[in-house]
Design a protein around this motif. Structure first.
Motif, PDB file in Angstrom:
ATOM      1  N   PRO A 251       0.756  -1.197   0.019  1.00 45.54           N
ATOM      2  CA  PRO A 251       0.067   0.006  -0.010  1.00 45.54           C
ATOM      3  C   PRO A 251       0.749   1.167  -0.203  1.00 45.54           C
ATOM      4  N   THR A 252       0.406   2.367  -0.467  1.00 47.55           N
ATOM      5  CA  THR A 252       1.059   3.494  -0.776  1.00 47.55           C
ATOM      6  C   THR A 252       0.344   4.334   0.442  1.00 47.55           C
ATOM      7  N   LYS A 253       0.952   5.712   0.433  1.00 43.19           N
ATOM      8  CA  LYS A 253       0.183   6.637   1.523  1.00 43.19           C
ATOM      9  C   LYS A 253      -0.950   7.161   0.999  1.00 43.19           C
ATOM     10  N   THR A 254      -1.401   6.907  -0.389  1.00 45.02           N
ATOM     11  CA  THR A 254      -2.423   7.678  -0.768  1.00 45.02           C
ATOM     12  C   THR A 254      -3.695   6.538  -0.760  1.00 45.02           C
ATOM     13  N   ARG A 255      -4.741   7.110  -0.147  1.00 42.89           N
ATOM     14  CA  ARG A 255      -6.030   6.298   0.067  1.00 42.89           C
ATOM     15  C   ARG A 255      -7.255   7.234  -0.362  1.00 42.89           C
ATOM     16  N   GLY A 289     -12.700   0.086   5.836  1.00 42.76           N
ATOM     17  CA  GLY A 289     -14.184   0.683   5.791  1.00 42.76           C
ATOM     18  C   GLY A 289     -14.350   1.348   4.475  1.00 42.76           C
ATOM     19  N   PRO A 290     -14.780   2.471   4.750  1.00 37.97           N
ATOM     20  CA  PRO A 290     -15.067   3.127   3.186  1.00 37.97           C
ATOM     21  C   PRO A 290     -14.071   3.840   2.459  1.00 37.97           C
ATOM     22  N   THR A 291     -12.787   3.607   2.987  1.00 30.64           N
ATOM     23  CA  THR A 291     -11.563   4.219   2.314  1.00 30.64           C
ATOM     24  C   THR A 291     -10.874   2.967   1.970  1.00 30.64           C
ATOM     25  N   LYS A 292      -9.689   2.969   0.917  1.00 27.35           N
ATOM     26  CA  LYS A 292      -8.885   1.933   0.464  1.00 27.35           C
ATOM     27  C   LYS A 292      -7.478   2.681   0.049  1.00 27.35           C
ATOM     28  N   PHE A 293      -6.441   2.114   0.412  1.00 30.64           N
ATOM     29  CA  PHE A 293      -5.047   2.350   0.031  1.00 30.64           C
ATOM     30  C   PHE A 293      -4.908   1.997  -1.458  1.00 30.64           C
ATOM     31  N   LEU A 294      -4.300   2.971  -2.054  1.00 31.87           N
ATOM     32  CA  LEU A 294      -3.624   2.500  -3.184  1.00 31.87           C
ATOM     33  C   LEU A 294      -2.589   1.693  -3.165  1.00 31.87           C
ATOM     34  N   THR A 295      -2.292   0.534  -4.050  1.00 36.94           N
ATOM     35  CA  THR A 295      -1.386  -0.137  -3.883  1.00 36.94           C
ATOM     36  C   THR A 295      -0.574  -0.219  -5.056  1.00 36.94           C
ATOM     37  N   HIS A 296       0.660  -0.370  -5.117  1.00 36.04           N
ATOM     38  CA  HIS A 296       1.662  -0.686  -6.210  1.00 36.04           C
ATOM     39  C   HIS A 296       2.535  -1.499  -6.116  1.00 36.04           C
ATOM     40  N   CYS A 297       3.417  -2.335  -7.171  1.00 32.38           N
ATOM     41  CA  CYS A 297       4.476  -3.111  -6.915  1.00 32.38           C
ATOM     42  C   CYS A 297       5.655  -2.720  -6.197  1.00 32.38           C
ATOM     43  N   PHE A 298       6.142  -3.257  -5.353  1.00 33.02           N
ATOM     44  CA  PHE A 298       7.363  -2.532  -4.366  1.00 33.02           C
ATOM     45  C   PHE A 298       8.380  -2.026  -5.471  1.00 33.02           C
ATOM     46  N   LEU A 981      -3.294   6.208  -9.862  1.00 34.36           N
ATOM     47  CA  LEU A 981      -2.248   5.758  -9.969  1.00 34.36           C
ATOM     48  C   LEU A 981      -1.239   6.700 -10.952  1.00 34.36           C
ATOM     49  N   VAL A 982      -2.129   6.858 -11.972  1.00 33.19           N
ATOM     50  CA  VAL A 982      -1.278   7.492 -13.009  1.00 33.19           C
ATOM     51  C   VAL A 982      -1.211   9.173 -12.525  1.00 33.19           C
ATOM     52  N   ASP A 983      -2.166   9.578 -11.870  1.00 36.80           N
ATOM     53  CA  ASP A 983      -2.283  10.880 -11.254  1.00 36.80           C
ATOM     54  C   ASP A 983      -1.166  10.987 -10.233  1.00 36.80           C
ATOM     55  N   PHE A 985       1.635   9.133 -10.193  1.00 34.95           N
ATOM     56  CA  PHE A 985       3.114   9.158 -10.679  1.00 34.95           C
ATOM     57  C   PHE A 985       3.384  10.430 -11.554  1.00 34.95           C
ATOM     58  N   LEU A 986       2.403  11.205 -12.115  1.00 32.93           N
ATOM     59  CA  LEU A 986       2.446  12.383 -12.861  1.00 32.93           C
ATOM     60  C   LEU A 986       3.065  13.385 -11.837  1.00 32.93           C
ATOM     61  N   ARG A 987       2.450  13.491 -10.656  1.00 29.67           N
ATOM     62  CA  ARG A 987       2.634  14.461  -9.574  1.00 29.67           C
ATOM     63  C   ARG A 987       4.191  14.311  -9.071  1.00 29.67           C
ATOM     64  N   GLU A 988       4.449  12.981  -9.052  1.00 28.70           N
ATOM     65  CA  GLU A 988       5.755  12.602  -8.597  1.00 28.70           C
ATOM     66  C   GLU A 988       6.951  13.075  -9.490  1.00 28.70           C
ATOM     67  N   GLU A 989       6.754  12.944 -10.859  1.00 30.27           N
ATOM     68  CA  GLU A 989       7.504  13.501 -11.890  1.00 30.27           C
ATOM     69  C   GLU A 989       7.642  14.785 -12.050  1.00 30.27           C
ATOM     70  N   LYS A 990       6.447  15.572 -11.552  1.00 31.25           N
ATOM     71  CA  LYS A 990       6.433  16.833 -11.682  1.00 31.25           C
ATOM     72  C   LYS A 990       7.192  17.450 -10.579  1.00 31.25           C
TER      73      LYS A 990
END
Length: 1076
Positions: A251-255, A289-298, A981-983, A985-990
């Motif tokens: 899981p990432t920090k983003t939910r 509950g009503p939220t979920k963490f975004l997940t990505h390959c480590f 996830l696309v948003d 990574f785009l924010r990270e590249e920015k």
């Protein structure tokens, strides 16, 4: 002891710190099988990873700075000690590990035990502490590396003793030594050559584990003989490297918020949750509950995106065990035995077992919030008193992995859907009970006034008999052979399709919640046995080339095994499977002979009670014999299937598992259903007619069906085999035999440990787990349920209560399997799986096959079609009156063959007897030929098969089309996750781009438009965006003035096993490397 020294051996040269750390050569016995120069130098190589010579012994030190293995090991260990101050790749623990978190950590109480290797220490080759080892023993010491809290035994010792004086920087260390006793000088019996080789293999393997980055701990106080445990720990860099290699999703920090339901559906969902609340287990919530963490390959490049609150708990225990297993599976022993992986070493006897640890004891103690996952599973899942609760599938998956979690989820879905099938089956059976007193054919058979005199059941000894004596059989047949049976067969065919569709949706939902979506099937590594056989083939080819003195410059290496290598295995497979098919048919035929002979013997008995109970006695005893034969052959076929699959040399584990499942299923399916197929479709079809019977061995007539039809016998056969198989396998095979094995193992260990009982410490977790049974895969569990699914679906038209008995069995089976996994088995490696694999294809095939089987059972085994034909074509009143008389043909007793007519008849002068068949009467011109009614009934039966099959197939397609495989909510959430996830990574590249711009803006002397970085900025510092080890970053920065070059990156240590040509790393005097 006769010894042999290497000519190149020299004495050690001390280092600048007053201590020696040079390679050690080992003296070997003349009688040893490793007397050759190759294995002699191998002994030195294995013990060369930073070892200290043992003074005042016959060991010789060899100073060889040019050896590639020595340089690589020294550089790797130096880099390890520079990266972390608390890493100890090999530790011979000098303190008692009793207070290290219930045996789940190293002796320092911080590092987790991720995996355990177990081997038996023999009497001739023992592991001893330095204090108790005589100087006359030939010993290999294994490096202990790093800094360590001081122990009692090492306080006050100086340089040579491992104190602070011998460590740069003055840090106190406590490093023990592990001495492997190769031979004894005290007059004891010399060790066997195989023991020497096993020691060398084990040392090389563990040295390669060190090289891969793992850390090892052993007990200092090890017995002279008995079990020895090697504990493995994967530090954070190794976990990160392997998690990236295995593409583990984290899981990432983003939910994000899950899409809310409408008002009506939300209220209905809340109401449903309240209704289910009493049936939910009390486990910690696994979701948010009503939220979920975004997940990505480590990825080590994106550590800042993950919520790494603690490095120790970021990867759970199941994931850590899986990572260590992957390292163990691909670690090579190239110099000693040319093998790959821990599985091969266990097969060779180098190790006895290898397993991850359970999370402590399963008995809950203390506050409920302090329970570990194993205790929660034991309290809320692995108890028979929790049979009415849902399974905590998410916690099962977390503890055991996705593969086992999917099995229990599938078993839960199957058991839940058996509830409606059981209810409908009870209704159908209740309809039969309610209408048995009004069924006209049964009443006609029981009416003594009709006076149907039947032909004898055997030749000579048997008399004529009245049809009314079979009244009980006729009434029992109606319970299962009634018009509602047809409806139930159609219902169960649709139920099988509905079950598969529902499971597909459930599987997709689990894949989404467990973050298995989007994971492609990785290219699997070859199995260790495949690699070993391939290596042997290469060696044979090289040996043949050397003999023929053929030298080709560009000779292509053998890449894979061909069909020629597998041809002998294929031939043995085909012949063995055909032989086992013949064995199964022979067993069925033997039971048929038993039924025929016992029936004839009982018919000749003068006792009237024996004569009247012939059919019941023979049927019951024959089915019990069938059951015993099935259970015995099941165990034999399971072992044979594994042997045959090994002969095929499958390349990957998935390929091996699929071939094994197909063979085992084919053999066990034939074994379980062959007697049932005989009763359903063959019994009574080839018996002949009075005056022209078919005989076996020229003496015994082929058996016939009961007057009420073969369906009641099919019901008896199916029910006894199904219930007996479930009860015996559950109570004896799954409960009794494992307990018996555990008792025998306990008694054996107790007998050898009675002498050392007083000195023995309290058992640690690895001792307790080793006493458990090893996990042998899910194939037996799946196979048992698949065979049961066949009983429920294939012949359900003959036994409507089959779903009810399957439901009762599965309610117990779930808790039985849960208890077995939690309390009786070692913890399996958490295997990742997206679905149940080939088992779904088998289920789908059996569902389609059940449609055809049920159509033929209704058409040819039951009397449903003959009753319809009579009622609508031959009945004068349109009712069933006269049906029994219509189905019975006439036979003139004067046409009996000599010696086959009854010798003494109690029925007076009988001229005509009746038998069940559609044939012309003896006064007809075509006497005893099939009548027109026979052909009409046959045509109706075939028409019903075609109509039933197409109708059910059409309805099945409609059901599959109406129910989508993927729920709509899951589709929407998958699209939303991809967008987020696309948003991200785009924010990270920015952010990276803005950081680079800010760096350029601060560098004023650089002319506008120039893109030359300052030398100090050429290599990134270890921080947010760097994943390079500190030693590698410093090395690149140091080489910056020496000239440009491509950016280098530290490679994974485990991959260096496949090549020995590595550039020597520069020596760093500040590295914390202590050689003992």
């Amino acid at each position: 002891m006769a010894s042999r020294r290497s000519p190149s051996s020299t004495w050690t040269e001390p280092r600048g710190n007053g201590r020696s750390s040079v390679p050690v050569a080992t003296a070997l016995s003349e009688s040893s099988s490793i007397h050759s120069d190759a294995l002699y130098h191998l002994t030195m190589d294995v013990s060369r990873v930073g070892l200290e010579p043992l003074y005042n012994s016959i060991l010789e030190a060899e100073h060889d700075k040019e050896d590639a293995w020595d340089e690589e090991a020294q550089s790797l260990l130096k880099c390890h000690s520079m990266q972390t101050d608390d890493k100890i790749p090999v530790v011979s623990s000098s303190s008692s590990p009793q207070d290290n978190g219930e045996g789940l950590h190293f002796s320092d109480g911080r590092r987790k035990v991720d995996y355990v290797l177990v081997f038996h220490q023999r009497r001739q080759a023992s592991v001893r502490s330095p204090a108790s080892t005589s100087v006359s023993h030939d010993r290999l010491s294994i490096v202990s590396n790093g800094n360590f809290p001081p122990s009692r035994g090492s306080e006050g010792k100086g340089g040579g003793g491992g104190g602070s004086g011998g460590v740069p920087g003055g840090e106190a260390v406590s490093i023990g030594e592990v001495f492997v006793e190769l031979d004894s000088g005290g007059g004891n019996e010399a060790a066997e050559p195989a023991d020497h080789e096993i020691h060398l293999i084990r040392q090389e393997f563990e040295a390669n584990l060190l090289e891969a980055g793992l850390e090892i701990e052993r007990d200092r106080e090890v017995k002279a003989h008995g079990l020895s445990f090697t504990r493995l720990h994967a530090p954070w860099p190794v976990l990160c490297r392997e998690a990236e290699f295995l593409k583990i999703k984290v899981p990432t920090k983003t939910r994000y918020d899950i899409k809310e339901e409408s008002a009506f559906s939300s209220s209905m969902s809340s109401l449903w949750r309240k209704l289910k609340q009493p049936f939910k287990p009390k486990v910690p919530p696994q979701d948010h509950g009503p939220t979920k963490f975004l997940t990505h390959c480590f990825s080590r490049d994106k550590l800042h995106l993950y919520n790494v609150a603690s490095k120790d708990s970021f990867f759970d225990n199941a994931t850590r065990g899986r990572i260590v297993y992957e390292i163990l599976r691909r670690t090579v022993c190239a110099r000693t035995c040319q093998t790959i992986g821990i599985t091969t070493l266990i097969a060779k006897g180098v190790y006895d077992a290898a397993f991850p640890l359970h999370d402590g004891d399963y008995n809950a103690t203390g506050h409920p919030e302090e329970r570990n996952d194993r205790q929660v599973l034991h309290e809320e899942w692995a108890r028979y008193s929790a049979f009415y609760k849902y399974q905590p599938i998410d916690l099962v998956r977390k503890y055991f992995g996705e593969k086992i979690g999917l099995y229990f989820a599938w078993l839960g879905v199957y058991t839940q859907l058996l509830v409606p099938a059981s209810i409908v089956g009870i209704i159908v059976f209740g309809y039969g009970v309610a209408t048995v007193d009004t069924n006209i054919p049964s009443l006609e058979m029981c009416d003594e006034r009709l006076n149907f005199t039947m032909c004898p059941l055997c030749d000579g000894a048997c008399d004529f008999w009245q049809l009314s004596t079979a009244c009980g059989t006729a009434r029992a047949s109606h319970l299962f052979d009634n018009p509602a049976t047809v409806f139930f067969a159609i219902f169960m065919s649709l139920w099988a399709v509905l079950f598969l569709e529902h499971w597909k949706r459930r599987q997709i939902s689990l894949s989404f919640s467990w973050d298995l979506t989007g994971i492609e099937d990785d290219e699997e590594h070859p199995r260790t046995k495949y690699e070993t056989i391939l290596l042997q083939k290469r060696q044979r080819k090289q040996k043949n080339n050397k003999k023929k003195k053929k030298k080709k410059k560009n000779q292509v290496a053998i890449e894979k095994l061909t069909w020629k290598d597998r041809l002998p295995g294929y031939c043995i497979n085909v012949s063995s499977i055909l032989f086992m098919f013949g064995l199964t048919f022979s067993a069925v035929f033997g039971v048929i002979i038993y039924r025929i002979t016992v029936s004839a013997l009982m018919a000749m008995s003068p006792d009237p009670e024996t004569k009247s109970n012939v059919r019941v006695t023979v049927t019951a005893t024959a089915v019990i014999i069938n059951l015993v034969v099935i259970l015995i052959l099941d165990e034999i076929y399971g072992a044979v299937a594994v042997w045959l699959t090994e002969l095929e040399i499958p390349k990957t584990e998935t390929n091996f598992e699929e071939r094994l499942i197909l063979k085992a299923f084919l053999l066990k399916f034939m074994n379980a259903y062959a007697p049932i197929f005989y009763v359903a479709f063959f019994k009574g079809r080839f018996a002949g007619r009075p005056g022209s019977y078919v005989y076996v061995f020229n003496d015994y007539r082929m058996e016939e069906c009961a007057p009420g039809g073969c369906l009641i016998e099919l019901c008896i056969q199916l029910s006894i085999i199904m219930l007996g198989k479930q009860l015996i396998q559950n109570n004896i095979f799954e409960i009794g035999i494992p307990k018996l094995k555990k008792l025998v193992r306990t008694l054996k260990d107790k007998g050898g440990a009675e002498k050392e009982e007083e000195e023995e410490r309290p058992p640690q977790q690895w001792n307790l787990d080793y006493a458990l049974a090893p996990f042998e895969g899910l194939t037996p569990e799946y196979m048992e349920m698949i065979i049961q699914f066949g009983f429920v679906s294939l012949f359900v038209a003959s036994f409507p209560l089959a779903p009810l008995f399957a439901l009762l069995n599965n309610v117990i089976e779930i808790r039985l399997d849960a208890k077995k996994f939690v309390t009786e088995l070692r913890r399996p490696v958490a295997a990742r799986a997206k679905d149940i694999g080939i088992w779904y294809n088998i289920l789908s095939g059996m569902g389609k096959f059940s449609v055809i089987i049920n159509a033929f059972v209704i058409s040819f085994t039951s009397d449903f079609i003959p009753r319809l034909v009579y009622q609508y074509m031959y009945s004068q009143s349109g009712t069933m009156h006269g049906f029994i008389d219509h189905t019975l043909s006439y036979f003139n007793v004067s046409n009996f063959k000599p010696g086959t007519a009854p010798q003494n008849s109690d029925h007076g002068d009988v001229t005509v007897c009746r038998y069940k068949d559609y044939r012309e009467p003896p006064w007809s011109s075509d006497a005893y030929h099939f009548s027109k009614q026979y052909w009409c009934v046959l045509a109706a039966r075939l028409a019903f098969v075609i109509l039933f099959q197409n109708l059910v197939m059409f309805l099945s397609l409609v059901v599959a089309w109406v129910i989508p495989d993927i729920p709509k909510t899951i589709v929407e959430q998958l699209k939303r996750e991809k967008k987020l996830l696309v948003d991200l990574f785009l924010r990270e590249e920015k952010d990276k781009f803005q950081l680079i711009q800010s760096l350029f803006a601060k560098d004023a002397p650089v002319p506008l438009g120039s893109h030359v970085l300052h030398p100090a900025q050429r290599f990134p510092l270890p921080g947010r965006y760097s994943t390079l080890p500190q030693c590698a970053t410093q090395a690149m920065a140091a080489d910056d003035d020496g000239g440009g070059g491509p950016r280098a990156r530290c490679r994974a240590a485990s991959f260096s096993l496949y090549t020995r040509k590595v550039p020597p790393s520069p020596r760093n005097e500040n590295s914390k490397h202590t050689a003992v």
